[in-house]
Enzyme design. Structure first.
Site, PDB file in Angstrom:
ATOM      1  N   GLU A   1       4.580  -5.277   7.413  1.00 23.60           N
ATOM      2  CA  GLU A   1       3.833  -4.187   8.056  1.00 23.60           C
ATOM      3  C   GLU A   1       4.248  -3.899   9.492  1.00 23.60           C
ATOM      4  OE1 GLU A   1       2.500  -6.415   6.041  1.00 23.60           O
ATOM      5  OE2 GLU A   1       1.003  -5.504   4.755  1.00 23.60           O
TER       6      GLU A   1
ATOM      7  N   GLU B   1      -0.505  -9.369  -0.581  1.00 21.68           N
ATOM      8  CA  GLU B   1      -1.932  -9.589  -0.324  1.00 21.68           C
ATOM      9  C   GLU B   1      -2.718  -9.622  -1.639  1.00 21.68           C
ATOM     10  OE1 GLU B   1      -1.850  -6.385   2.605  1.00 21.68           O
ATOM     11  OE2 GLU B   1      -2.764  -7.747   4.059  1.00 21.68           O
TER      12      GLU B   1
ATOM     13  N   ALA C   1       0.870  -1.177   0.000  1.00 23.93           N
ATOM     14  CA  ALA C   1       0.000   0.000   0.000  1.00 23.93           C
ATOM     15  C   ALA C   1       0.906   1.226   0.000  1.00 23.93           C
ATOM     16  CB  ALA C   1      -0.866  -0.011   1.252  1.00 23.93           C
TER      17      ALA C   1
ATOM     18  N   GLY D   1       0.640  -5.023   0.859  1.00 18.68           N
ATOM     19  CA  GLY D   1      -0.515  -5.100  -0.040  1.00 18.68           C
ATOM     20  C   GLY D   1      -0.202  -5.780  -1.365  1.00 18.68           C
TER      21      GLY D   1
HETATM   22  N1  COA Z   1       4.606   3.089  -0.615  1.00 18.35           N
HETATM   23  C1  COA Z   1       4.996   4.263  -1.146  1.00 18.35           C
HETATM   24  N2  COA Z   1       6.150   4.401  -1.831  1.00 18.35           N
HETATM   25  C2  COA Z   1       6.923   3.313  -1.961  1.00 18.35           C
HETATM   26  C3  COA Z   1       6.576   2.065  -1.421  1.00 18.35           C
HETATM   27  C4  COA Z   1       5.350   1.970  -0.712  1.00 18.35           C
HETATM   28  N3  COA Z   1       4.924   0.835  -0.192  1.00 18.35           N
HETATM   29  N4  COA Z   1       7.561   1.168  -1.706  1.00 18.35           N
HETATM   30  C5  COA Z   1       8.480   1.854  -2.411  1.00 18.35           C
HETATM   31  N5  COA Z   1       8.114   3.144  -2.560  1.00 18.35           N
HETATM   32  C6  COA Z   1       8.808   4.214  -3.276  1.00 18.35           C
HETATM   33  C7  COA Z   1       9.987   4.740  -2.458  1.00 18.35           C
HETATM   34  O1  COA Z   1       9.555   5.681  -1.496  1.00 18.35           O
HETATM   35  C8  COA Z   1      10.840   5.339  -3.545  1.00 18.35           C
HETATM   36  O2  COA Z   1      10.256   6.562  -3.930  1.00 18.35           O
HETATM   37  P1  COA Z   1      11.187   7.866  -4.161  1.00 18.35           P
HETATM   38  O3  COA Z   1      12.134   7.454  -5.262  1.00 18.35           O
HETATM   39  O4  COA Z   1      10.233   8.934  -4.576  1.00 18.35           O
HETATM   40  O5  COA Z   1      11.890   8.095  -2.876  1.00 18.35           O
HETATM   41  C9  COA Z   1      10.627   4.384  -4.714  1.00 18.35           C
HETATM   42  O6  COA Z   1       9.406   3.697  -4.454  1.00 18.35           O
HETATM   43  C10 COA Z   1      11.736   3.348  -4.854  1.00 18.35           C
HETATM   44  O7  COA Z   1      11.852   2.661  -3.623  1.00 18.35           O
HETATM   45  P2  COA Z   1      13.231   2.511  -2.810  1.00 18.35           P
HETATM   46  O8  COA Z   1      12.917   2.248  -1.381  1.00 18.35           O
HETATM   47  O9  COA Z   1      14.133   3.656  -3.113  1.00 18.35           O
HETATM   48  O10 COA Z   1      13.847   1.194  -3.491  1.00 18.35           O
HETATM   49  P3  COA Z   1      14.856   0.163  -2.848  1.00 18.35           P
HETATM   50  O11 COA Z   1      15.329  -0.697  -3.961  1.00 18.35           O
HETATM   51  O12 COA Z   1      15.890   0.875  -2.034  1.00 18.35           O
HETATM   52  O13 COA Z   1      13.987  -0.716  -1.826  1.00 18.35           O
HETATM   53  C11 COA Z   1      12.018  -1.958  -1.146  1.00 18.35           C
HETATM   54  C12 COA Z   1      12.941  -1.534  -2.303  1.00 18.35           C
HETATM   55  C13 COA Z   1      10.830  -2.687  -1.737  1.00 18.35           C
HETATM   56  C14 COA Z   1      12.792  -2.917  -0.212  1.00 18.35           C
HETATM   57  C15 COA Z   1      11.573  -0.699  -0.354  1.00 18.35           C
HETATM   58  O14 COA Z   1      11.055   0.247  -1.286  1.00 18.35           O
HETATM   59  C16 COA Z   1      10.525  -0.944   0.683  1.00 18.35           C
HETATM   60  O15 COA Z   1      10.828  -1.475   1.751  1.00 18.35           O
HETATM   61  N6  COA Z   1       9.258  -0.550   0.418  1.00 18.35           N
HETATM   62  C17 COA Z   1       8.195  -0.598   1.363  1.00 18.35           C
HETATM   63  C18 COA Z   1       7.674  -2.005   1.513  1.00 18.35           C
HETATM   64  C19 COA Z   1       6.601  -2.072   2.574  1.00 18.35           C
HETATM   65  O16 COA Z   1       6.833  -1.832   3.728  1.00 18.35           O
HETATM   66  N7  COA Z   1       5.376  -2.420   2.143  1.00 18.35           N
HETATM   67  C20 COA Z   1       4.270  -2.551   3.027  1.00 18.35           C
HETATM   68  C21 COA Z   1       3.485  -1.312   3.078  1.00 18.35           C
HETATM   69  S1  COA Z   1       2.153  -1.442   4.228  1.00 18.35           S
END
Ligand code: COA
Length: 262
Positions: free
Chosen positions: A137, A117, A68, A114
């Site tokens: 989460e 999910e 999400a 999400g």
């Molecule tokens: N919601 C909003 N934005 C998200 C996102 C999410 N769930 N997951 C990634 N993004 C965005 C990042 O903020 C970043 O945006 P920006 O370039 O404007 O800063 C972009 O996507 C790229 O992500 P980034 O974190 O820089 O890539 P990464 O390769 O370093 O890491 C992940 C990849 C997937 C490990 C990391 O993005 C992450 O942990 N995401 C969240 C996962 C999460 O907790 N999901 C559950 C949500 S309830």
């Protein structure tokens, strides 16, 4: 058919609707608009008889859906949080699970929160070998709110689901296959082709029987229903369908069935 929206694109190929969640700069995170567009695309597809099955994937090579949209819910109140979850269940996750045509998640990279999910709400999952799946989460101080606490346990068993949810650990593709979270693992290049192999089998079968099978399988996971009783009822009803007459007639006449979905 099927409108192209800002964050969700779709195309129909040989009776298969291929939906791509298209926010690659945010790793295809599900914001409110994406949820709406996905819902609209699917709702429209439900009524098109030429569409026999659906594939859902993510744009780019890095992520299926990274969850999400965290930025969007950062300042939510308790009531807004509840609403976010309820709307998601209604518009996407339960909607997909109960969709009348098989939906395959083509998991092409990160499927987190999400995103996992969404993949779990689909009827099958084909996963590329770079995929990483998890429900992180609790790292954010929340719990999975789009069905993850229920569907992960259904797919991998309660013990592994507890481990994944309380540690937030990600699973790789081979482990996902081992634990029954993935039906197949392929290379990223072969991912959609593998999904299309599966949908080509679905397309030759009775849409009416498939719709009923989805309903009855899901009934077994609905604690207000008795799956066996629903099966008896629906099995009986099958004998009144055009597809049943066609299927049996084709078998006895040693010809290929031409199902009309009636
Ligand atoms: N919601 C909003 N934005 C998200 C996102 C999410 N769930 N997951 C990634 N993004 C965005 C990042 O903020 C970043 O945006 P920006 O370039 O404007 O800063 C972009 O996507 C790229 O992500 P980034 O974190 O820089 O890539 P990464 O390769 O370093 O890491 C992940 C990849 C997937 C490990 C990391 O993005 C992450 O942990 N995401 C969240 C996962 C999460 O907790 N999901 C559950 C949500 S309830």
């Amino acid at each position: 058919m099927v409108a192209t929206c800002e964050f969700v694109t779709s195309e129909v190929k040989n009776g298969v609707l291929i939906i791509t969640i298209n926010r690659p700069d945010k790793l295809n995170a599900l914001n409110k608009q994406t949820i709406e567009e996905l819902h609209e695309t699917l709702a429209e597809a439900e009524n098109h008889s030429e569409i026999r099955s659906v594939i859902v994937t993510g744009a780019g090579t890095k992520a299926f859906v990274a969850g999400a949209d965290i930025a969007e819910f950062a300042n939510f109140t308790i009531e807004q949080g509840k609403q976010l979850s309820a709307t998601g269940h209604f518009k996407i996750f339960n909607f997909i699970e109960n969709f009348s045509k098989p939906i395959i998640a083509a998991v092409n990279g990160f499927a987190l929160g999400g995103g996992l999910e969404l993949a779990m709400a689909c009827h099958l999952r084909v996963v590329s070998d770079n995929a990483r799946m998890g429900l992180p989460e609790v790292s954010l101080g929340v719990i999975p709110g789009y069905g993850g606490t229920q569907r992960l346990a259904q797919l991998v068993g309660k013990g592994k689901a507890f481990e994944m949810i309380v540690t937030g650990d990600m699973m790789n593709a081979q482990d996902a296959y081992h634990w029954g979270l993935a039906n197949y693992v392929t290379t990223q290049e072969a991912l959609i082709e593998k999904c299309l192999d599966i949908t080509s089998k679905i397309s030759s079968k009775s849409p009416t029987a498939i719709k009923t099978a989805i309903k009855v399988i899901n009934a077994g996971y609905n604690n207000k229903l008795n799956g066996f009783e629903v099966e008896i009822e629906e099995f009986g009803k099958s004998f009144g369908t055009g597809d049943f007459r066609e299927g049996v007639d084709a078998f006895l006449g040693k010809r290929k069935a031409d199902f009309k979905g009636n």
